[in-house]
Design an enzyme around this catalytic site. Structure first.
Site, mmCIF file in Angstrom:
data_model
loop_
_atom_site.group_PDB
_atom_site.id
_atom_site.type_symbol
_atom_site.label_atom_id
_atom_site.label_comp_id
_atom_site.label_asym_id
_atom_site.label_seq_id
_atom_site.Cartn_x
_atom_site.Cartn_y
_atom_site.Cartn_z
ATOM 1 N N GLY A 188 -50.765 -21.358 12.486
ATOM 2 C CA GLY A 188 -49.887 -22.497 12.210
ATOM 3 C C GLY A 188 -49.444 -23.225 13.470
ATOM 4 O O GLY A 188 -49.441 -24.464 13.520
ATOM 5 N N LYS A 213 -47.375 -13.327 21.490
ATOM 6 C CA LYS A 213 -47.398 -11.869 21.565
ATOM 7 C C LYS A 213 -48.764 -11.218 21.455
ATOM 8 O O LYS A 213 -49.610 -11.659 20.682
ATOM 9 C CB LYS A 213 -46.520 -11.305 20.445
ATOM 10 N N GLY A 249 -51.711 -16.341 8.212
ATOM 11 C CA GLY A 249 -51.948 -14.894 8.145
ATOM 12 C C GLY A 249 -53.362 -14.571 7.714
ATOM 13 O O GLY A 249 -54.010 -13.671 8.257
ATOM 14 N N ARG A 289 -50.178 -29.051 2.287
ATOM 15 C CA ARG A 289 -50.869 -28.103 1.391
ATOM 16 C C ARG A 289 -51.220 -28.736 0.050
ATOM 17 O O ARG A 289 -52.238 -28.391 -0.548
ATOM 18 C CB ARG A 289 -50.017 -26.856 1.183
HETATM 19 P P1 ADP Z 1 -50.147 -19.259 15.833
HETATM 20 O O1 ADP Z 1 -49.032 -19.634 14.886
HETATM 21 O O2 ADP Z 1 -51.067 -20.408 16.105
HETATM 22 O O3 ADP Z 1 -50.870 -18.008 15.386
HETATM 23 P P2 ADP Z 1 -48.400 -17.788 17.570
HETATM 24 O O4 ADP Z 1 -47.356 -17.800 16.504
HETATM 25 O O5 ADP Z 1 -49.060 -16.516 17.880
HETATM 26 O O6 ADP Z 1 -49.505 -18.918 17.256
HETATM 27 O O7 ADP Z 1 -47.777 -18.293 18.954
HETATM 28 C C1 ADP Z 1 -47.125 -19.519 19.079
HETATM 29 C C2 ADP Z 1 -45.980 -19.431 20.040
HETATM 30 O O8 ADP Z 1 -46.386 -18.911 21.300
HETATM 31 C C3 ADP Z 1 -45.390 -20.797 20.332
HETATM 32 O O9 ADP Z 1 -44.096 -20.849 19.795
HETATM 33 C C4 ADP Z 1 -45.380 -20.882 21.863
HETATM 34 O O10 ADP Z 1 -44.190 -21.435 22.376
HETATM 35 C C5 ADP Z 1 -45.513 -19.434 22.259
HETATM 36 N N1 ADP Z 1 -46.004 -19.296 23.628
HETATM 37 C C6 ADP Z 1 -47.157 -19.749 24.152
HETATM 38 N N2 ADP Z 1 -47.218 -19.493 25.464
HETATM 39 C C7 ADP Z 1 -46.082 -18.863 25.813
HETATM 40 C C8 ADP Z 1 -45.546 -18.351 27.028
HETATM 41 N N3 ADP Z 1 -46.209 -18.472 28.170
HETATM 42 N N4 ADP Z 1 -44.336 -17.766 26.987
HETATM 43 C C9 ADP Z 1 -43.669 -17.676 25.825
HETATM 44 N N5 ADP Z 1 -44.105 -18.127 24.656
HETATM 45 C C10 ADP Z 1 -45.296 -18.730 24.635
#
Ligand code: ADP
Ligand code: MG
Length: 419
Positions: free
Chosen positions: A374, A217, A397, A55
């Site tokens: 992230g 999620k 976010g 950052r």
């Molecule tokens: P970002 O930070 O890019 O917005 P998220 O925080 O929404 O992404 O999601 C990232 C997480 O999703 C990672 O820790 C990854 O392990 C998890 N993930 C991806 N696919 C699966 C899966 N099939 N089952 C459980 N967790 C998953």
């Protein structure tokens, strides 16, 4: 005909509405001015040192530009969640030290962010000098967007520039309130890039426009799914969230991630797509494992063949090809959320292979690739693909809110060109 923004690899974004462009530090007189810059220096610390300076590096172009243009800089940021109290461990001291190293010149840390002593220090600054204010969130007034606090911050400088995209989704004193007390509010160079890609490129995308969503999620991304469905030519869903959709389709998902309370939303999304004939691509096959560990036994199965005791951890090879093909035909791709549990190497292939397809399309110059989130950024960095993407957002976010169609208060507060 509006402006044409040239972006990496020869692709371009047409800016049909010139009025939407925001003023930047390049548009104003800076020589001799004291410029207040809101930066996002909310970095991880370890043992009193900056553990990841990404950052800080992100803000360097703006800071260097302003110094070369003859400004004195007053920087302000938050760090962590001190909850409105002075917490020694959340002092910006390590940041001042590391930033000084990166800039090759001294960065003085003020003992506070408002007050007479700080005002005196700001008054004495000469062009080229840099003063970093202490953590804004030591005052509850920052997050409360208190007008008096904002006025006192504003009084420290003459010009205000916001380069903190990662904090722009919050209307705080240093991101929103302050603009009511300064003659003009402009964006920094990092903010300018973020607005170009996460705001304007998504509002007026070059088509075909494809969104790729993954991550753990559904619940955190319902607004994103709903907003993007109306906008995109195709929505590709992978990652943990796909299993809630499978369940809603009546499939068996074994021990895969399920959010019971999102089943209804998933059903509605599926109905909507069916009714409208829009394109929603869900995985057709997956890698399932006997548990979430690297050494777990795995197999590739059709989405119709997941059985009890097995957990979906990645998209399968057919899905990777399907997604890669769809991405290869897109002119704008936005991606949020890894397609599998990428933290474990044996479950990272789906995210990597789709990432490679996007990197190749970007390098061909046919596709603008915009990455938010992230973990998505971390997954691409792990796969050594970061440099190939058009833009990787620095705001987790904030980028998600853009993908849900929100207007960020910190962006709205920046003056428009010609305005
Ligand atoms: P970002 O930070 O890019 O917005 P998220 O925080 O929404 O992404 O999601 C990232 C997480 O999703 C990672 O820790 C990854 O392990 C998890 N993930 C991806 N696919 C699966 C899966 N099939 N089952 C459980 N967790 C998953
Ligand atoms: Mg995340």
């Amino acid at each position: 005909m509006g402006l044409i923004f040239l972006v990496g690899n020869g692709a371009s974004i047409k800016n049909a509405d010139k009025k939407m462009a925001k003023q930047t530090v390049r548009d104003i007189e800076i020589a001799g001015a004291k410029v207040l810059v809101r930066v996002d220096f909310n970095v991880p610390l370890a043992a009193g040192e900056v553990a990841d300076d990404t950052r800080l590096r992100g803000a360097l172009p703006t800071l260097q530009y302003l110094r070369e243009a003859g400004a004195a800089l007053i920087l302000m940021s938050h760090l962590g969640r001190p909850k409105g109290k002075k917490v020694a461990e959340m002092s910006l001291q390590p940041v001042a030290k590391r930033l000084g190293e990166l800039l090759g010149s001294q960065v003085v840390l003020a003992p506070d962010c408002i007050g007479e002593e700080v005002e005196e220090m700001a008054r004495k600054l000469s062009p080229g000098q840099i003063l970093l204010l202490e953590n804004l969130r030591f005052y509850p007034e920052e997050e409360a967007n208190d007008a008096e606090f904002a006025r006192r911050l504003a009084g420290l400088g003459e010009v205000y520039a916001n380069d903190a995209f990662g904090a722009a989704h919050r209307a705080h004193a240093s991101t929103e309130g302050i603009v009511h007390h300064v003659p003009v509010a402009v964006s920094g160079l990092l903010m300018e890039r973020e607005i170009c890609y996460l705001d304007r490129a998504l509002k007026e995308p070059q088509r075909p426009f494809v969104a790729l969503l993954g991550g753990a999620k559904v619940s955190g991304k319902i607004e994103v799914i709903e907003y993007l469905l109306d906008k995109v030519d195709a929505l590709l869903i992978g990652g943990g969230m796909s299993y809630t959709f499978f369940k809603a389709m009546g499939l068996e998902i074994g021990a895969s991630l399920l959010e019971e309370d999102c089943l209804e939303v998933a059903r509605q999304v599926l109905d909507r797509v069916e009714g409208k004939g829009g394109e929603l691509l869900l995985p057709v096959d997956c890698v399932v494992a006997r548990g979430p560990l690297a050494e777990a036994q795995t197999q590739v199965v059709s989405r119709k063949a997941i059985v009890a005791g097995w957990e979906g951890v990645d998209i399968g090879p057919r899905t990777r090809r399907l997604f890669a093909e769809r991405i290869g035909r897109a002119r704008t791709v936005v991606w949020n959320g890894p397609l599998g549990v990428f933290e474990i190497e044996s479950f990272a292939a789906g995210t990597r292979e789709v990432g490679e397809a996007l990197a190749a399309a970007t390098e061909r110059g046919t596709t603008i690739s915009i990455i938010g989130g992230g973990d998505t950024a971390a997954a691409l960095s792990q796969a050594d693909l970061s440099a190939s993407m058009t833009h990787i957002s620095t705001g987790g976010g904030a980028s998600l809110e853009c993908l849900a169609g929100s207007v960020l208060p910190g962006v709205a507060a920046i003056a428009e060109k010609g305005g």
